[in-house]
Enzyme design. Structure first.
Site, PDB file in Angstrom:
ATOM      1  N   ASP A   1      65.500  56.740  11.879  1.00 26.25           N
ATOM      2  CA  ASP A   1      64.897  56.616  13.224  1.00 26.25           C
ATOM      3  C   ASP A   1      65.875  56.064  14.257  1.00 26.25           C
ATOM      4  O   ASP A   1      65.514  55.211  15.076  1.00 26.25           O
ATOM      5  CB  ASP A   1      63.642  55.740  13.184  1.00 26.25           C
ATOM      6  CG  ASP A   1      62.506  56.379  12.418  1.00 26.25           C
ATOM      7  OD1 ASP A   1      62.688  57.485  11.904  1.00 26.25           O
ATOM      8  OD2 ASP A   1      61.432  55.755  12.325  1.00 26.25           O
TER       9      ASP A   1
ATOM     10  N   ASP B   1      65.066  61.313   9.765  1.00 27.08           N
ATOM     11  CA  ASP B   1      64.351  61.449  11.041  1.00 27.08           C
ATOM     12  C   ASP B   1      65.099  60.753  12.181  1.00 27.08           C
ATOM     13  O   ASP B   1      64.499  60.045  12.995  1.00 27.08           O
ATOM     14  CB  ASP B   1      62.942  60.856  10.927  1.00 27.08           C
ATOM     15  CG  ASP B   1      62.127  61.474   9.807  1.00 27.08           C
ATOM     16  OD1 ASP B   1      62.434  62.610   9.398  1.00 27.08           O
ATOM     17  OD2 ASP B   1      61.176  60.818   9.333  1.00 27.08           O
TER      18      ASP B   1
END
Length: 411
Positions: free
Chosen positions: A235, A262
């Protein structure tokens, strides 16, 4: 991860890799398959920066507001006159970035220019409800200015303590994903140039949960990131909006983003041009490699657009196959229209005219969705468990067009 891992050598390598990123990265038209859908030429013609940035406002009441971040960009920083100067040695107006942000007027005021002198600034910064800010370094080497912190989503805190001024989270005993962010830019018109944003949280402290650690989190409209480095693992870059119906546009150019899981995610309408996306593969305990995790509601016509960019990896000693991405079926990303209609999160990514390295899984570059684990399906809707109930999601919207490199789709 330590900030020293991404040194000047990486910045120089990124410059070399991205030099001349233009039509030379464009590949042939590839065959479209269910596992690797390709846009047609007619469809691709609609996926341009001008189209993505033509309108703003709310998704149910879009307003014509054409924005050209190239024409109206940051420009030559040497010609900017700083309103404030941040210098750790006390030679500026403020010693910390947060102190300078705190001096910025409220939203609606004139743009404020903040020069950050070379140094490592270890702090968590929140910019919310402020006038537009341009944060910049004078050197074209973004390693000279590093804004870094080391909080993870699972980092413990007292329940009576707020995570930060942007996120709150009073009553929770951990920071959460957004609360972990090193630099939170929740105001419109944020611009950054010649800087590094980093989160060097050590996941080995708790390798199985709470490993999200955001370096930069933007929520406002008309964001520009130019010649920046974004460093993290899971992230790294969150590009969101203030609420699920608000359109937030962002432009990232001539920059470097690294991570493993991600590492570019959420629901802003974002265009990435001449960006290197570097997948890291050596973290123990990571569930796999995914570049994108978009969560745009299904009634968003656009999502993330990548052009003239490069997808690379580290040494990848174990030969891991990395995914270009997966949808993020965000439980907080359902849009409820005025008439009561519900629109599910169904993130969109279009990658075009870009170089894709050999680390990408050529057969199945798009993976099952985060949160729901719904399998990737570009052709039909699926009904899966969403929270405590079943919900139907439309076919995935993850596409490519005319990419090149060993990881690109076959002709």
């Amino acid at each position: 991860m330590k900030i020293q891992q991404s040194s000047l050598a990486i910045a120089v390598l990124s410059t070399i890799l991205l030099a001349g990123c233009a039509t030379s990265l464009e590949g042939p038209i590839a065959a479209s398959t269910a596992k690797r859908p390709q846009l047609s030429a007619d469809q691709a013609a609609g996926h341009t920066m001008a189209a993505y940035f033509a309108k703003g406002g709310n998704i149910e009441a879009l307003e014509a507001d054409p924005w050209d971040p190239v024409k109206n960009g940051i420009g030559d920083v040497a010609k900017l006159k700083p309103t404030f100067t941040v210098a750790a040695d006390g030679s500026g107006t403020h010693k910390t970035v947060q102190a300078a942000i705190d001096a910025v007027g409220k939203a609606g005021g004139e743009r404020v220019y903040i020069l950050v002198k070379p140094g490592i600034y270890r702090e968590q910064v929140c910019m919310k409800d402020t006038a537009p800010v341009t944060l910049y370094g004078l050197s074209s080497d973004p390693t000279k200015v590093v804004i870094v912190n080391n909080i993870g989503a699972g980092t413990k805190k007292d329940k009576d303590v707020t995570a930060n001024a942007c996120e709150g989270r009073k009553g929770a005993d951990t920071y959460g994903t957004s609360g972990s962010t090193t630099f939170l830019a929740y105001a419109d018109g944020f611009q950054a140039k010649n800087l590094t944003f980093s989160n060097d949280y050590d996941e080995s402290v708790n390798p199985k949960s709470g490993t999200q650690a955001v370096a930069l989190n933007t929520r406002g409209d008309k964001v520009i990131l130019e010649n920046v480095r974004l460093l993290g693992n899971q992230d790294t870059l969150m590009m969101k909006s203030l609420n699920v119906g608000a359109i937030a546009r962002a432009y990232v150019t001539n920059s470097y983003i690294e991570g493993d899981v991600d590492f570019v995610f959420s629901r802003a309408l974002a265009v990435f041009d001449k960006v290197e996306f570097k997948s890291l593969t050596n973290r123990e305990g990571s569930e796999g490699g995914f570049v994108f995790a978009p969560s745009h509601p299904q009634n968003y016509a656009y999502g993330f657009l990548v052009t003239n960019s490069k997808f690379t990896s580290d040494a990848n000693k174990d030969g891991k196959k990395i995914s270009l991405g997966r949808a993020w079926d965000d439980s907080g990303g359902v849009y409820t229209a005025k008439d009561g209609s519900k629109f599910m999160p169904n993130g969109m990514v279009v990658i075009r005219s870009s170089y894709i390295g050999a680390h990408i899984d050529t057969e199945s570059p798009w993976n099952k969705a985060a949160s729901t684990n719904r399998p990737f399906d570009s052709e039909k809707a699926q009904t899966v468990k969403f929270g405590k109930e079943d919900a139907t999601f439309p076919a995935n919207r993850l596409f490519e067009f005319r990419n090149s490199g060993p990881g690109a789709a076959a002709k």
